[in-house]
Design an enzyme around this catalytic site. Sequence first.
Site, PDB file in Angstrom:
ATOM      1  N   ARG A 186       0.840  -1.195   0.000  1.00 56.76           N
ATOM      2  CA  ARG A 186       0.000   0.000   0.000  1.00 56.76           C
ATOM      3  C   ARG A 186       0.882   1.254   0.000  1.00 56.76           C
ATOM      4  O   ARG A 186       1.848   1.334   0.766  1.00 56.76           O
ATOM      5  CB  ARG A 186      -0.884   0.027   1.250  1.00 56.76           C
ATOM      6  CG  ARG A 186      -1.833   1.216   1.299  1.00 56.76           C
ATOM      7  CD  ARG A 186      -2.517   1.348   2.653  1.00 56.76           C
ATOM      8  NE  ARG A 186      -3.145   0.101   3.081  1.00 56.76           N
ATOM      9  CZ  ARG A 186      -4.330  -0.327   2.654  1.00 56.76           C
ATOM     10  NH1 ARG A 186      -5.046   0.396   1.838  1.00 56.76           N
ATOM     11  NH2 ARG A 186      -4.806  -1.480   3.074  1.00 56.76           N
ATOM     12  N   ILE A 187       0.554   2.185  -0.854  1.00 59.59           N
ATOM     13  CA  ILE A 187       1.257   3.472  -0.876  1.00 59.59           C
ATOM     14  C   ILE A 187       0.515   4.393   0.100  1.00 59.59           C
ATOM     15  O   ILE A 187      -0.687   4.619  -0.022  1.00 59.59           O
ATOM     16  CB  ILE A 187       1.252   4.062  -2.296  1.00 59.59           C
ATOM     17  CG1 ILE A 187       1.977   3.118  -3.265  1.00 59.59           C
ATOM     18  CG2 ILE A 187       1.873   5.457  -2.297  1.00 59.59           C
ATOM     19  CD1 ILE A 187       3.418   2.816  -2.919  1.00 59.59           C
ATOM     20  N   LEU A 188       1.224   4.919   1.084  1.00 57.46           N
ATOM     21  CA  LEU A 188       0.562   5.674   2.155  1.00 57.46           C
ATOM     22  C   LEU A 188       0.290   7.120   1.754  1.00 57.46           C
ATOM     23  O   LEU A 188      -0.671   7.731   2.229  1.00 57.46           O
ATOM     24  CB  LEU A 188       1.424   5.633   3.428  1.00 57.46           C
ATOM     25  CG  LEU A 188       1.604   4.205   3.981  1.00 57.46           C
ATOM     26  CD1 LEU A 188       2.662   4.194   5.075  1.00 57.46           C
ATOM     27  CD2 LEU A 188       0.281   3.650   4.503  1.00 57.46           C
TER      28      LEU A 188
ATOM     29  N   GLU B 165      14.164   3.607   0.187  1.00 58.60           N
ATOM     30  CA  GLU B 165      15.465   3.290  -0.411  1.00 58.60           C
ATOM     31  C   GLU B 165      15.325   2.562  -1.736  1.00 58.60           C
ATOM     32  O   GLU B 165      16.283   2.442  -2.492  1.00 58.60           O
ATOM     33  CB  GLU B 165      16.267   2.395   0.548  1.00 58.60           C
ATOM     34  CG  GLU B 165      16.450   3.007   1.920  1.00 58.60           C
ATOM     35  CD  GLU B 165      16.965   2.015   2.950  1.00 58.60           C
ATOM     36  OE1 GLU B 165      17.893   2.344   3.686  1.00 58.60           O
ATOM     37  OE2 GLU B 165      16.428   0.885   3.014  1.00 58.60           O
TER      38      GLU B 165
END
Lengths: 322, 739
Positions: free
Chosen positions: B624-626, B702
């Site tokens: 999930r991309i927050l 990263e």
Amino acid sequence: MRAFDYARAQTPADAIGTDARIIAGGTNLLDLMKLQVETPERLIDINHVGLDQVERDGDGLRIGALVRNSDLAAHPAVRQDWPLLSRALLAGASPQLRNRASTGGNLMQRTRCYYFYDLDAPCNKRVPGSGCGAIGGVNRIHAILGASEHCIATYPGDMAVALSALDAVVEVEGPDGRREIPATAFHRLPGDRPDLDNELQPGEMILSVRLPAPLGGRQIYRKVRDRRSYAFALVSVAAAVTMQGGRMDRVRLAFGGVAHKPWRVPAAEQMLAGQAPSAELFDRAAAAVLEGARGQGHNDFKIPLLRRTLAAVLAEAVQESA
Amino acid sequence: MSNPIEVTLTHRMNLPDEENLLDRMAQGVVSTPMDRPEGPLKVSGTATYADEDHPPGTAYGWFVRAAITSGRVTGLNTRELEAMPGVLAVIRDNRMIRNPAQGGDAKSPHQGPSEVFYKGQPIALVVAETFEQARDAALAARPDYKDRSDRAVILPTRTDYEKPRSKQSSQGNLDKAMRNAAFAVDVEYDTPSMSHAAMEPHAAVAWWQDGRLTVRGSYQMLNSNAQELADALGISVKKVRILSRYVGGGFGSKLGIGHEGVGAAIAAQKLDRPVAIALHRRQVFEATHRRSETRQRVRLCCDADGRMTGIGHEAWVSNLPGETFSEPVTQATPFTWAGENREIGHYIGRLNLTGAGSMRAPGEAVGVPITDAAMDELAEAAGIDPVEFRLRNIPEADPSSGKPFSSNRLADCIRIGAERFGWSGRPKVPGSRREGEWLIGFGMSGVIRVNMLGDSTARVTLRPDGTALVETDMTDIGTGSYSVLTQIAAEMLGLPPDRVTTVLGDSDLPPSIGSGGSRGAASSGSSVMLAARAVRGKLAERMGCDEEDLTLKDGTAIAGNRQRDLADVLAGDILQGTGTIKRGAAEAHHRQSSWGAEFCEVAVSSVTGEVHVRRLSGVFAAGRILNAKTARSQCMGGMIFGIGQALHEEVFHDARDGSFMNRDLAEYHVPANLDVPHIDIELLMDDRDPYANPMQAKGIGELALCGTAAAIVNAIANATGHRFRSFPITLDKVLEKLG
């Protein structure tokens, strides 16, 4: 930074003939003072003495010592008639530094040799007689021409390379009066006195830089470096070439990043003048420029790099001005 | 106001998440490209970083550096320095450290000021009334040395490497596979010593009050930093508080307590007044950590169809004597690509050189580009398109351990990226496309970074007016922690984000893992989610429903056909949830990684050898991309970092004594604006990883760096027809091959 006395000059006369160190933009001097590479006891600030105009001087131009690099690069007369100078200025530093840096100060900037900056390393330029750390050390950015056993540092600037090619004259005044120094002779070779960067004598101050009549022709400043901006030249080539009947007529060449001063070789220019351009001729001219060139290990690449860059610049100059 | 009603919720990540709770919430805030709540402070210069606020009476410290490579300091012209203007003390204290602690150590590298292990090591601290006086006096220091050595043995000349058994592995028979393979490559690459070069120099301001120490510093992991500082000083951790509200970039260089924190604490104690120490840029380079140089040998082989049968990856790295950290170069090699015969070697040389530590994506940042560049060489040898070659070699499960992947979107990233980039337009023959003097080439790379979880706790307080407070010792090092933690709490509690305040960067707050290893957002975010969930449970009780039947949206609570304002439900009470996420068995049974693919177009000057990156495109999957904006910024930052790694970044060590020669940002080159083209980024917004954590989010800070340099060097090979195996690819190396 050592504690120092500070005075503000109101006129050039306040700064001339004193033993105080002159400060203008301070973009180089302040850094060196913070590191104690430079430890002047007195500073005299010339930012308020005027000398900040660019004026017509016959067919030429007189540039006040305090004209900022940004203003000079953007000056309509410079852009129109001495585009080489504008391009060289814009190839240097960053917009913020160019806004601050002055014409005179730019000539006075000191080398970026790593060992010059490192107080714990030997450096004949910083501490005469202490030795040269760069010989046998890290010397990627160092000189291939005109170096000595005492110093292999380079003069790092771009503006002076263009001034050298354009046969500009530096006007200075000292306690004994005014004199003129050709831009080509303003900076010195290190010899056995690498502590002396240039010919300005104690008590003297740069008043202005004079450009002679425009050369015309194609003018190119090509700066080759390790990143695309905010890096000093590994090799730079300043060229102004006029053409006549398919032959090169007037040719002016100067090179940055390769010596303790902007490098100019009249013999190479004469070799090209009056000749039809050819790759073989460009190579011979490059060989003349590189006569006596010697790498120090990490900077060996500058020799072929200069040769290739010069050939490409000349090819471009003759093509577009034909 | 009344005491809060407290409730706690702890979750150990043993089993995959089946609730997918964030997808069921109603507020719709998580994943949106919300602006940073602290953004206006930062762009107006009013966010106070470590050295930007000094208590009244602050004195200033400056370190004296060792000018020798190794030996002992036997004396110093202390009396002379003490007589200089403004000097308050010249401190050489046994509690001083040799080098910063490694991330998460929770202990300090005790050293004292006498034994020198590297040039530039701080050996004394001068404290004065002003910063300038301290610096002036420190530069006048004249140490006496004994057993002095000015010689360093740098990596390529060493032979006596440590080979820790736990870091070597082998399966099958690689030598045999190489011999029998249809195609094989056996190549050596090297990467230079690099420096984090964060914009904010390391700084700390320390003061003691009633026997308790407060340090305002620039640190990434406050819970372990407080322990490290306590350990260095020999005091209880309860006596230490660290504040890091804003951190101007870390990249791993601020993971452990450093000289400035320990030095300021000692000086403040001795002088009984606040002491500030800001490292000069030149000290940051030589007295914090660096990324180790690496030498890497990669052996790869495949059958006639381009299916890989073997992978060998050996790495030679360096560090100071006694340091446990060593650049984990081969971290992603065991699981990324197929091949039943495998060999991994890890060798450590001990050097008298500035210590090596974690720098953005330790391991993969330098390991993945090398294995990937070698993959590119093998694909070329096999005559197979690099995209197709990689797609053929994505394993079904971790080939080293047999563990299934928690999720693996590598193939999706490669396919989508190839399409977006226009990979089909790649020059088929290397060196065949030319525009004037410029040689044009395309390259691509797989992008891999392991995913990790770290134990973290957060507190969420819902106040009677329906606003919420989020508190944890998590840090925001420019990554967007303030944003994502605000969003998670707002989502769980059904609040517009401007009704949530997030307070970070104080070691007195509930402990998180901090910022490091791309764990921060997922770990501290999970703890915020659990804390908010605990509060939801209380609200559900008050609404007379099960928590799963409770909808919270825009400050109202909805259960069935009842809708009430939150303030009304709270009835003057404060609800306070404390949530804790703990690592569990989920990571032991499944291989977790974030994935991506990057594509690059370069132009290489046939005259000067200069390399220009013209286009850079990346597709990433990290669960999930927050926050779509901060995630994209992280990826962009990683890709720019990768441009630097490929083309610019290199510490110049003088081979005679190990000195860092280019210790400023004029001569240590990171990409400037002109070096960075438009960067195209796509995030796979539908990705979820139930094994990672209850949010199903993975690390992204990263990720994007771990492959960029390969996409670039592979593009250079396509442009020029030459392989470059020594980073960075500077113009002199290109010229040498162009002939």
